[in-house]
Design a protein around this motif. Sequence first.
Motif, PDB file in Angstrom:
ATOM      1  N   ASP A  34     -12.537 -39.465 -64.574  1.00 38.52           N
ATOM      2  CA  ASP A  34     -12.583 -40.624 -65.025  1.00 38.52           C
ATOM      3  C   ASP A  34     -13.167 -41.586 -63.929  1.00 38.52           C
ATOM      4  OD1 ASP A  34     -12.277 -43.325 -66.281  1.00 38.52           O
ATOM      5  OD2 ASP A  34     -10.122 -43.120 -66.637  1.00 38.52           O
ATOM      6  N   THR A  35     -14.148 -42.301 -64.188  1.00 41.05           N
ATOM      7  CA  THR A  35     -15.051 -43.167 -63.106  1.00 41.05           C
ATOM      8  C   THR A  35     -15.294 -44.662 -64.114  1.00 41.05           C
ATOM      9  OG1 THR A  35     -17.011 -42.253 -63.546  1.00 41.05           O
ATOM     10  CG2 THR A  35     -15.917 -41.513 -61.468  1.00 41.05           C
ATOM     11  N   LEU A  39     -11.240 -48.071 -62.575  1.00 45.25           N
ATOM     12  CA  LEU A  39     -10.672 -47.437 -61.436  1.00 45.25           C
ATOM     13  C   LEU A  39     -11.229 -48.598 -60.174  1.00 45.25           C
ATOM     14  CD1 LEU A  39      -9.880 -44.644 -60.577  1.00 45.25           C
ATOM     15  CD2 LEU A  39     -10.618 -44.898 -62.971  1.00 45.25           C
ATOM     16  N   THR A  40     -11.662 -49.694 -60.634  1.00 42.42           N
ATOM     17  CA  THR A  40     -11.869 -50.742 -59.540  1.00 42.42           C
ATOM     18  C   THR A  40     -10.667 -51.345 -58.908  1.00 42.42           C
ATOM     19  OG1 THR A  40     -12.344 -52.343 -61.157  1.00 42.42           O
ATOM     20  CG2 THR A  40     -14.290 -51.203 -60.297  1.00 42.42           C
ATOM     21  N   ILE A  45     -11.073 -46.127 -56.930  1.00 41.31           N
ATOM     22  CA  ILE A  45     -12.241 -45.369 -56.732  1.00 41.31           C
ATOM     23  C   ILE A  45     -12.486 -45.046 -55.383  1.00 41.31           C
ATOM     24  CG2 ILE A  45     -13.842 -47.349 -56.451  1.00 41.31           C
ATOM     25  CD1 ILE A  45     -14.723 -44.244 -58.437  1.00 41.31           C
ATOM     26  N   LEU A  48     -10.360 -42.109 -54.491  1.00 43.47           N
ATOM     27  CA  LEU A  48     -10.879 -40.735 -54.959  1.00 43.47           C
ATOM     28  C   LEU A  48     -12.136 -40.225 -54.364  1.00 43.47           C
ATOM     29  CD1 LEU A  48     -11.164 -38.657 -57.229  1.00 43.47           C
ATOM     30  CD2 LEU A  48     -12.465 -40.352 -58.661  1.00 43.47           C
ATOM     31  N   ASN A  49     -12.939 -41.349 -53.924  1.00 41.91           N
ATOM     32  CA  ASN A  49     -14.020 -41.001 -53.056  1.00 41.91           C
ATOM     33  C   ASN A  49     -13.710 -40.372 -51.732  1.00 41.91           C
ATOM     34  OD1 ASN A  49     -16.467 -41.414 -54.434  1.00 41.91           O
ATOM     35  ND2 ASN A  49     -16.055 -43.559 -54.140  1.00 41.91           N
ATOM     36  N   THR A  75     -18.191 -36.631 -64.682  1.00 43.33           N
ATOM     37  CA  THR A  75     -17.571 -37.787 -64.461  1.00 43.33           C
ATOM     38  C   THR A  75     -17.742 -38.574 -65.905  1.00 43.33           C
ATOM     39  OG1 THR A  75     -19.441 -38.958 -63.611  1.00 43.33           O
ATOM     40  CG2 THR A  75     -17.542 -38.228 -61.902  1.00 43.33           C
ATOM     41  N   LEU A 114     -18.871 -41.911 -55.641  1.00 42.74           N
ATOM     42  CA  LEU A 114     -18.822 -42.268 -57.081  1.00 42.74           C
ATOM     43  C   LEU A 114     -18.296 -43.798 -56.982  1.00 42.74           C
ATOM     44  CD1 LEU A 114     -16.407 -39.516 -58.420  1.00 42.74           C
ATOM     45  CD2 LEU A 114     -18.937 -39.602 -58.668  1.00 42.74           C
ATOM     46  N   ARG A 115     -18.810 -44.363 -58.214  1.00 36.27           N
ATOM     47  CA  ARG A 115     -18.721 -45.922 -58.404  1.00 36.27           C
ATOM     48  C   ARG A 115     -17.848 -46.049 -59.629  1.00 36.27           C
ATOM     49  NH1 ARG A 115     -21.921 -49.868 -60.783  1.00 36.27           N
ATOM     50  NH2 ARG A 115     -23.694 -48.836 -61.958  1.00 36.27           N
ATOM     51  N   ALA A 116     -17.031 -47.102 -60.031  1.00 36.75           N
ATOM     52  CA  ALA A 116     -16.328 -47.195 -61.330  1.00 36.75           C
ATOM     53  C   ALA A 116     -17.136 -48.237 -62.025  1.00 36.75           C
ATOM     54  CB  ALA A 116     -14.844 -47.758 -60.787  1.00 36.75           C
TER      55      ALA A 116
END
Length: 262
Positions: A34-35, A39-40, A45, A48-49, A75, A114-116
Motif C-alpha cells: 500500500d502506497t 502513508l504520508t 512511507i 517503508l523506504n 504497489t 516510493l512516495r505516498a
Amino acid sequence: MYPTASPDEAPLPVPYMGFEFDSAQRLPLLLCLDTSSSLTQSKAIDALNEALASWAESLAEDTALSAAVDVALITFGGDEGITVWQGATPLGAVAPRWPHSPFVPAHEFRPPLLRAHGVTLMDRALRLAMEVVADYKAGLRDEGLTYYRPQICVVTDGAPSDEQGRFSHAYRDLLPELRRAEEERRFRLFAVGVGERHSGAEGVLKELAPHYHAWLDGFPFAELLTAMSHSARATQGGADEAEFQEIFARLKRRRGGGQVPA
C-alpha cells in the motif's frame, strides 16, 4: 489473464539477461504494498523506504537466500492506482509476461523510492499479484526449472477502496480463488495491516488470509520484511506449516494484533 504491453512500446528489461541459472530451486517472493496517501502520516512511507533498502542489503548478504529468492514488487496507490516494479524500474499498471517478468534475483534487487499518493485499490493489486506469480511459475516450468511455493505479502495501512476512496467489497470476488490456491498450495499469502486500526479493515485481512493475517501496531516494516526472510528460509528448509505459523506468531507477539493462527 492480464494484458500485455503493446508492440510499439519500448522493450522491457529482461531480469535474467546475462544471469546464469543453476540447478537451485527458485523461490518467488512478491511484495504487494500500500502506497496510498495515508502513508504520508507519521512518515510511514519513509519508514517503508528505509526498510526496503535495508532488506535488499540483507538479502544480498545472505548466501542461501540470494542464490534462490526472486523478488517482485507491486504497489497500490499513486496516479495509476497500481504500479508494477522490476526492482527500481516502474513498469506501469500492466505486468509484462515471461521472460519480461517483474521478478529479479535477490542479489540484484534494488528497491524503488516510493512516495505516498492516491487510493487503496487492494483487490486489483492482489489479483494482479496472483497472475504475476502464476505467469512466473509457468515461465520457470517452460525453462525446465523448479521452484518452491511462492510467497505473496500484502501490506496495508487501511481498508480496500474504489477509485473514489470509498470502502470497497470487491476483494470478496477473489476469495473463492484464494481458497482454491490455498488448497492447491499455489502460494502462501500473508496479509498484514499496520498503523491505526480502521473499522472493518482487520476483518478484510482475515478473509483474505485466514491463517496468516495480523494488524501490527505502528509501522514495523523492517520486522515484517525480516519475517518474510525467515519464512523464505523455512521454505527452503522444507519446514512444516507449524514453523511458518510460529514465525508469523512471533511477529504478531512483537507488535501485537490478531490471534496466533491455529
